[in-house]
Motif scaffolding. Structure first.
Motif, mmCIF file in Angstrom:
data_model
loop_
_atom_site.group_PDB
_atom_site.id
_atom_site.type_symbol
_atom_site.label_atom_id
_atom_site.label_comp_id
_atom_site.label_asym_id
_atom_site.label_seq_id
_atom_site.Cartn_x
_atom_site.Cartn_y
_atom_site.Cartn_z
ATOM 1 N N ALA A 303 0.865 -1.286 -0.031
ATOM 2 C CA ALA A 303 0.068 -0.498 -0.320
ATOM 3 C C ALA A 303 1.076 1.440 -0.063
ATOM 4 O O ALA A 303 1.382 1.192 1.279
ATOM 5 C CB ALA A 303 -0.789 -0.117 1.361
ATOM 6 N N ASP A 304 1.101 2.023 -1.284
ATOM 7 C CA ASP A 304 1.758 2.738 -1.361
ATOM 8 C C ASP A 304 1.003 4.227 -1.541
ATOM 9 O O ASP A 304 0.410 5.516 -1.462
ATOM 10 C CB ASP A 304 2.431 3.128 -2.883
ATOM 11 N N VAL A 305 0.608 4.420 0.329
ATOM 12 C CA VAL A 305 -0.377 5.430 0.651
ATOM 13 C C VAL A 305 0.401 6.914 0.165
ATOM 14 O O VAL A 305 -0.565 7.991 0.009
ATOM 15 C CB VAL A 305 -0.698 5.889 2.593
ATOM 16 N N GLU A 306 1.258 7.126 1.028
ATOM 17 C CA GLU A 306 1.840 8.449 0.444
ATOM 18 C C GLU A 306 1.927 8.726 -0.856
ATOM 19 O O GLU A 306 1.377 9.888 -1.141
ATOM 20 C CB GLU A 306 3.793 8.528 0.809
ATOM 21 N N ARG A 307 1.468 7.699 -2.025
ATOM 22 C CA ARG A 307 1.552 7.902 -3.077
ATOM 23 C C ARG A 307 0.148 8.779 -3.450
ATOM 24 O O ARG A 307 0.035 9.590 -4.136
ATOM 25 C CB ARG A 307 1.683 6.704 -4.495
ATOM 26 N N TRP A 308 -0.653 8.193 -3.455
ATOM 27 C CA TRP A 308 -2.474 8.381 -2.981
ATOM 28 C C TRP A 308 -2.720 9.340 -2.291
ATOM 29 O O TRP A 308 -3.828 9.910 -3.555
ATOM 30 C CB TRP A 308 -3.393 7.084 -2.982
ATOM 31 N N LEU A 309 -2.036 10.451 -1.736
ATOM 32 C CA LEU A 309 -2.224 11.734 -1.250
ATOM 33 C C LEU A 309 -1.170 11.986 -2.589
ATOM 34 O O LEU A 309 -2.725 13.724 -2.611
ATOM 35 C CB LEU A 309 -1.444 11.879 0.470
ATOM 36 N N ALA A 310 -0.427 12.193 -2.694
ATOM 37 C CA ALA A 310 0.221 13.417 -3.645
ATOM 38 C C ALA A 310 -0.531 13.137 -5.418
ATOM 39 O O ALA A 310 -0.856 13.727 -5.866
ATOM 40 C CB ALA A 310 1.338 12.500 -3.559
ATOM 41 N N GLU A 311 -1.425 12.122 -5.158
ATOM 42 C CA GLU A 311 -1.670 11.865 -6.825
ATOM 43 C C GLU A 311 -3.536 12.182 -6.656
ATOM 44 O O GLU A 311 -3.947 12.777 -7.322
ATOM 45 C CB GLU A 311 -1.962 10.687 -7.529
ATOM 46 N N GLY A 312 -4.073 12.932 -5.260
ATOM 47 C CA GLY A 312 -5.388 12.976 -5.070
ATOM 48 C C GLY A 312 -6.182 11.748 -5.661
ATOM 49 O O GLY A 312 -7.419 12.475 -6.013
ATOM 50 N N TRP A 313 -5.325 10.314 -5.330
ATOM 51 C CA TRP A 313 -6.497 9.489 -5.372
ATOM 52 C C TRP A 313 -8.083 9.285 -4.409
ATOM 53 O O TRP A 313 -7.863 8.558 -4.542
ATOM 54 C CB TRP A 313 -5.684 8.963 -5.908
ATOM 55 N N LEU A 314 -8.447 9.892 -3.392
ATOM 56 C CA LEU A 314 -9.360 10.001 -2.309
ATOM 57 C C LEU A 314 -9.489 11.336 -1.880
ATOM 58 O O LEU A 314 -8.714 12.596 -2.602
ATOM 59 C CB LEU A 314 -8.241 9.423 -1.384
ATOM 60 N N ASP A 315 -10.452 11.353 -1.010
ATOM 61 C CA ASP A 315 -11.431 12.777 -0.691
ATOM 62 C C ASP A 315 -10.895 12.832 0.988
ATOM 63 O O ASP A 315 -10.573 14.131 1.658
ATOM 64 C CB ASP A 315 -12.887 12.901 -1.222
ATOM 65 N N TYR A 316 -10.821 11.874 1.628
ATOM 66 C CA TYR A 316 -9.982 11.536 2.684
ATOM 67 C C TYR A 316 -9.480 10.536 2.984
ATOM 68 O O TYR A 316 -9.695 9.053 2.646
ATOM 69 C CB TYR A 316 -11.608 11.634 3.385
ATOM 70 N N LEU A 317 -8.592 10.243 3.893
ATOM 71 C CA LEU A 317 -7.786 9.719 4.085
ATOM 72 C C LEU A 317 -7.853 9.367 6.368
ATOM 73 O O LEU A 317 -7.608 10.797 6.641
ATOM 74 C CB LEU A 317 -6.046 9.582 4.445
ATOM 75 N N VAL A 318 -8.146 8.304 6.675
ATOM 76 C CA VAL A 318 -8.608 8.315 7.829
ATOM 77 C C VAL A 318 -7.140 6.745 8.124
ATOM 78 O O VAL A 318 -7.569 6.281 8.363
ATOM 79 C CB VAL A 318 -9.419 7.779 8.526
ATOM 80 N N PRO A 319 -5.959 7.467 8.795
ATOM 81 C CA PRO A 319 -4.653 6.774 9.102
ATOM 82 C C PRO A 319 -4.449 6.196 10.559
ATOM 83 O O PRO A 319 -5.900 7.316 11.126
ATOM 84 C CB PRO A 319 -3.286 7.723 8.835
ATOM 85 N N GLN A 320 -4.564 4.864 10.539
ATOM 86 C CA GLN A 320 -4.955 4.623 12.004
ATOM 87 C C GLN A 320 -4.375 4.345 12.982
ATOM 88 O O GLN A 320 -3.513 3.841 12.474
ATOM 89 C CB GLN A 320 -5.604 3.096 11.558
ATOM 90 N N LEU A 321 -4.704 5.745 13.953
ATOM 91 C CA LEU A 321 -3.148 6.004 14.475
ATOM 92 C C LEU A 321 -3.668 5.326 16.224
ATOM 93 O O LEU A 321 -4.232 6.097 17.294
ATOM 94 C CB LEU A 321 -3.176 6.938 14.424
#
Length: 509
Positions: A303-321
């Motif tokens: 899962a390359d989450v950083e890329r998904w954010l950088a590319e704008g492939w989502l509207d919201y991110l909820v990282p499980q902290l």
């Protein structure tokens, strides 16, 4: 210890219409000079996951009657309203199954106890959850697992219509679970069709996926060595087709491709619906803050989450902290800052909180760990508003008021209602903000007043009440008000993207 869901296994205040018969109401006189005096509406995404897998949250056990299931649902939604939450993230697909009436996948065993068996008497759980959530002014986001095909706690035989029966070539046994192979184009196509089916047929506010992409690693009981995911057939097919990526990069490409396809499909099908992802909470090893250590979803879940954010492939991110603030190697604060720092496209970033770590056991987290994390989230949120929100895992801890958690949240954390933050990048060019709702005010026999606000379809209502010099914010379409000292109201409508329309003000005569 690094935790994931693998190891686990206001709302706008919208009161129902008062039962007492309205007597008469004061007149409302337009007062446009007051509209600009009401303060900005509070904005914060306040949500809870409702997990259906293994009956974590709902229904509380398999085999409950339709009436019992619905009573539990009403109680959870009422608790969300009581807390001033404004969204529910409801799990509709746990393991290539359905918590709704689907022609693509069988009914989940977590309803009746038998996969493929519809509720009796029949009802559609997702449709009812949506209707009852919206009636209370709550958003409802549909939560899917894209690749898991059977969870370790499952006991029912697979239904004849389950992919494990109809497409065994897509389904792999790994540890004590079954998984769709992300490298099988047909499996990915099927999951995408499931998302689109729900999006087209149900009035959801969001499409949401969790942290399971390729599965968390399983070790061989005898050798203690990690077992690789059994995707050899799809890998060899890729190589024979001329593919040049290494195996790890190929797996990441498989996941990336599904993410971008979901995002584009949602935008093309219902542009007002948001796409959200809740990944594991620690980023790439090469980018982590100093002192942060632990599991690498980049290397293990692909899962390359950083890329998904950088590319704008989502509207919201909820990282499980899912760690306490003082746990240095996975400290909540630095991890929250990390994800905000990766957010170049200014998407919403809302931490997932491990609220269910509050239990009746000695090792329970204290209540002030969760209230403290919310306070820290508010303190660390960027000035542009992209960090205004959080999500509780999961609803059962709130429903049970563990260790007085609900009392603490009501007393100091959720004292005021809040609107969901706006998502302006999804607004169509030239779109018009919603018109203000039409108000009606009726006096009740108990001395309170009932304010009814009529807005357009899919819109929510915001209201400011002026008591002398004090403004009180409320949200919802049916509100019971204290009449003592109330001299003016200001109302506006909020569209599906959280965008507020013009305000209209009235004096009470």
């Amino acid at each position: 210890m690094v935790l994931s869901r693998r190891t686990l296994l206001a709302a706008p205040l919208a009161l129902s219409a008062c039962a007492e018969r309205p007597l008469f109401g004061p007149s409302l006189k337009p007062a446009p000079e007051l509209a600009a005096l009401a303060p900005a509406a509070p904005r914060e995404f306040r949500a809870a996951w409702v997990a259906t897998v293994a009956n974590i949250d709902w229904p509380s056990k398999k085999g409950l009657s339709t009436a019992e299931q619905q009573a539990e649902m009403h109680a959870m939604l009422d608790r969300a309203v009581e807390l001033k939450l404004n969204a529910i993230i409801f799990q509709v697909r746990t393991s290539a199954d359905a918590l709704y009436d689907s022609k693509l996948e069988p009914w989940s065993e977590y309803l009746s106890g038998s996969q493929g068996q519809a509720p009796e008497p029949f009802y559609d759980p997702l449709a009812l959850w949506i209707a009852e959530a919206h009636k209370r002014g709550l958003e409802l986001h549909a939560w899917f697992n894209p690749f898991r095909a059977r969870q370790s706690g499952a006991r029912s035989a697979l239904a004849a219509t389950h992919l494990g029966k109809t497409r065994p070539d897509w389904v792999k046994s790994y540890g004590d679970q079954l998984w769709l192979d992300p490298g099988e184009p047909g499996a990915a196509e099927h999951s995408l069709a499931v998302f689109k089916d729900v999006l087209q047929r149900y009035d959801v506010d969001g499409i949401h996926i969790d942290d399971y992409f390729y599965p968390y690693a399983v070790n061989d009981p005898a050798t203690k060595q990690e077992i690789d995911f059994p995707d050899e057939p799809s890998w060899q097919r890729y190589l024979k087709s001329g593919g040049t990526l290494g195996r790890a990069d190929w797996r990441r490409q498989n996941v990336d491709t599904l993410i971008v396809r979901i995002y584009k499909m949602v935008a093309a099908t219902k542009p007002q619906v948001r796409f959200g992802i809740s990944p594991f909470g620690i980023g790439k090893p090469a980018l982590r803050p100093a002192g942060i250590a632990g599991f690498s979803q980049y290397d293990k879940l692909y899962a390359d989450v950083e890329r998904w954010l950088a590319e704008g492939w989502l509207d919201y991110l909820v990282p499980q902290l899912y760690w306490p603030r003082a746990q240095q190697a996975q400290a909540f604060g630095p991890l929250l800052d990390y994800w905000h720092g990766q957010n170049a496209r200014a998407r919403h970033v809302w931490p997932g909180l491990y609220t269910s770590r509050i239990t009746d056991k000695p090792e329970s987290w204290p209540v002030d760990e969760i209230t403290g994390q919310i306070a820290l989230q508010r303190q660390r949120a960027p000035a542009n508003g992209t960090g205004a929100g959080h999500v509780h895992f999961s609803m059962i801890a709130l429903q049970q008021n563990r260790r007085g958690l609900v009392d603490a949240l009501k007393a100091g954390t959720y004292t005021d209602a809040a609107l969901v933050p706006a998502t302006p990048w999804l607004a169509a060019a030239g779109s018009v903000p919603p018109a203000a709702p039409q108000p009606g005010l009726a006096r009740q026999s108990n001395g309170q007043w009932q304010l009814s606000l009529a807005a357009g379809s899919g819109q929510r209502c915001a209201c400011w009440l002026r008591y002398g010099e004090r403004w009180e914010f409320r949200a919802g379409s049916e509100l019971l008000l204290s009449a003592q000292g109330l001299d003016a109201i200001v109302v506006s409508a909020i569209d599906r993207l959280g965008i507020e329309g013009p305000r209209v003000a009235y004096r009470l005569a």
